[in-house]
Design a protein around this motif. Sequence first.
Motif, PDB file in Angstrom:
ATOM      1  N   LEU A  88       0.772  -1.104  -0.017  1.00 32.04           N
ATOM      2  CA  LEU A  88       0.000   0.055   0.250  1.00 32.04           C
ATOM      3  C   LEU A  88       0.883   1.213  -0.008  1.00 32.04           C
ATOM      4  O   LEU A  88       0.838   2.435  -0.636  1.00 32.04           O
ATOM      5  CB  LEU A  88      -0.986  -0.270   1.082  1.00 32.04           C
ATOM      6  N   SER A  89       1.881   1.480   0.794  1.00 27.44           N
ATOM      7  CA  SER A  89       2.616   2.508   0.943  1.00 27.44           C
ATOM      8  C   SER A  89       3.605   2.642  -0.352  1.00 27.44           C
ATOM      9  O   SER A  89       3.845   3.795  -0.806  1.00 27.44           O
ATOM     10  CB  SER A  89       3.423   2.767   2.117  1.00 27.44           C
ATOM     11  N   VAL A  90       3.854   1.358  -0.721  1.00 29.31           N
ATOM     12  CA  VAL A  90       4.863   1.364  -2.121  1.00 29.31           C
ATOM     13  C   VAL A  90       3.987   2.025  -3.066  1.00 29.31           C
ATOM     14  O   VAL A  90       4.336   2.915  -4.032  1.00 29.31           O
ATOM     15  CB  VAL A  90       5.081   0.146  -2.340  1.00 29.31           C
ATOM     16  N   ALA A  91       2.737   1.501  -3.068  1.00 28.32           N
ATOM     17  CA  ALA A  91       1.729   1.934  -4.205  1.00 28.32           C
ATOM     18  C   ALA A  91       1.617   3.454  -4.412  1.00 28.32           C
ATOM     19  O   ALA A  91       1.442   4.100  -5.309  1.00 28.32           O
ATOM     20  CB  ALA A  91       0.478   1.143  -4.291  1.00 28.32           C
ATOM     21  N   LEU A  92       1.475   4.083  -2.968  1.00 29.16           N
ATOM     22  CA  LEU A  92       1.212   5.624  -2.819  1.00 29.16           C
ATOM     23  C   LEU A  92       2.571   6.332  -2.528  1.00 29.16           C
ATOM     24  O   LEU A  92       2.426   7.420  -2.500  1.00 29.16           O
ATOM     25  CB  LEU A  92       0.364   5.898  -1.800  1.00 29.16           C
TER      26      LEU A  92
ATOM     27  N   TYR B 159      -0.621   4.484 -12.742  1.00 29.19           N
ATOM     28  CA  TYR B 159      -0.866   5.077 -11.418  1.00 29.19           C
ATOM     29  C   TYR B 159      -0.167   4.701 -10.293  1.00 29.19           C
ATOM     30  O   TYR B 159       0.258   5.475  -9.339  1.00 29.19           O
ATOM     31  CB  TYR B 159      -2.585   4.760 -11.147  1.00 29.19           C
ATOM     32  N   ILE B 160       0.166   3.539 -10.402  1.00 32.06           N
ATOM     33  CA  ILE B 160       0.964   2.867  -9.016  1.00 32.06           C
ATOM     34  C   ILE B 160       2.370   3.525  -9.249  1.00 32.06           C
ATOM     35  O   ILE B 160       3.035   3.843  -8.230  1.00 32.06           O
ATOM     36  CB  ILE B 160       0.862   1.490  -9.067  1.00 32.06           C
TER      37      ILE B 160
ATOM     38  N   ILE C 255      -6.538   6.771  -8.198  1.00 29.13           N
ATOM     39  CA  ILE C 255      -7.482   6.779  -9.212  1.00 29.13           C
ATOM     40  C   ILE C 255      -8.693   7.632  -9.022  1.00 29.13           C
ATOM     41  O   ILE C 255      -9.209   8.489  -9.728  1.00 29.13           O
ATOM     42  CB  ILE C 255      -7.849   5.372  -9.808  1.00 29.13           C
ATOM     43  N   THR C 256      -9.289   7.503  -7.906  1.00 29.96           N
ATOM     44  CA  THR C 256     -10.710   8.008  -7.442  1.00 29.96           C
ATOM     45  C   THR C 256     -10.552   9.675  -7.224  1.00 29.96           C
ATOM     46  O   THR C 256     -11.424  10.446  -7.050  1.00 29.96           O
ATOM     47  CB  THR C 256     -11.415   7.629  -6.474  1.00 29.96           C
TER      48      THR C 256
END
Length: 257
Positions: free
Chosen positions: A50-54, A217-218, A224-225
């Motif tokens: 999760l934190s990597v994705a963000l 996005y990642i 995305i939202t």
Amino acid sequence: MASKKGKTICVFSAKGGVGKTILSINLAGISEKLKRKTLLIDLDLTGGGLSVALNCYSMRNVYHLIDDYINNRRRDFSEYVTKYDDYIDVLASPKDPRQGNKIEAYFIDDIIEQASYYYDVVIIDMSHVLNDVNLVTLDQVDKILFLMTNDPLELKNMKSIMSIFRDLEIDKYKVILNNSRDINKNYFSFFDLKNIIKTNIDYTITPKFYIKNIDTYIMNGQIITLHPKCSSTFAKDYLTMSTIMIDILGEGLGDNK
Ligand SMILES: Nc1ncnc2c1ncn2[C@@H]1O[C@H](COP(=O)(O)OP(=O)(O)O)[C@@H](O)[C@H]1O
Ligand SMILES: [Mg+2]
């Protein structure tokens, strides 16, 4: 600090790779659009992305929070979280999976409880394993979002988890059918799916929400939202995700705390 206790939700599933992390992040985006101060907790302790994705890289994570708790040297809650933007913070999972394996269920309930005093919404991304950490989490949160896809193997697992939920008298869950994860898998009809899992399907994310360039996005750490065009490009699914959040908050769109 939130003026009253925030809502705590977790995103769970019977199988890995069904879209829990992506959904958790997107719900945080919706929560931001609803002007709610939101904490994303990554409790996928050995494989969390999760934190990597963000792109939220942190000095401290949930491992340090629990370790400091146990050793009585706990800092202020804010020192363990990383700011994503003005509305969203992230409590990361350990970078090293060996640390993740050391985390025990003690204090997980305290952490969720504490977080609910600082944030309007706490969204917990989980692994699909029924271990002690996850059982405490499922017990502690206000609402469980159970994500499923149209996949025969997963449905078998889900059936057994549903019967465990019944044994444990857990009924505070909503089931979300994610048809955007794997758009070619549509083995069963909606009616069949409900019959197999013997529970209601509360919300459906449609194949239209399949994001071809999700990796971009990642890579960019984008939600995305929160994209300005998301509500028009993916109108139906944006509305579904908004409805999920509004149902959880238990209030109308325009309401403020
Ligand atoms: N709406 C979507 N469109 C395209 N790919 C998706 C979508 N949701 C999830 N994925 C992809 O599916 C994979 C698994 O998603 P993830 O959220 O990591 O699942 P989980 O957290 O349940 O293991 C990821 O590679 C992700 O990019
Ligand atoms: Mg995940």
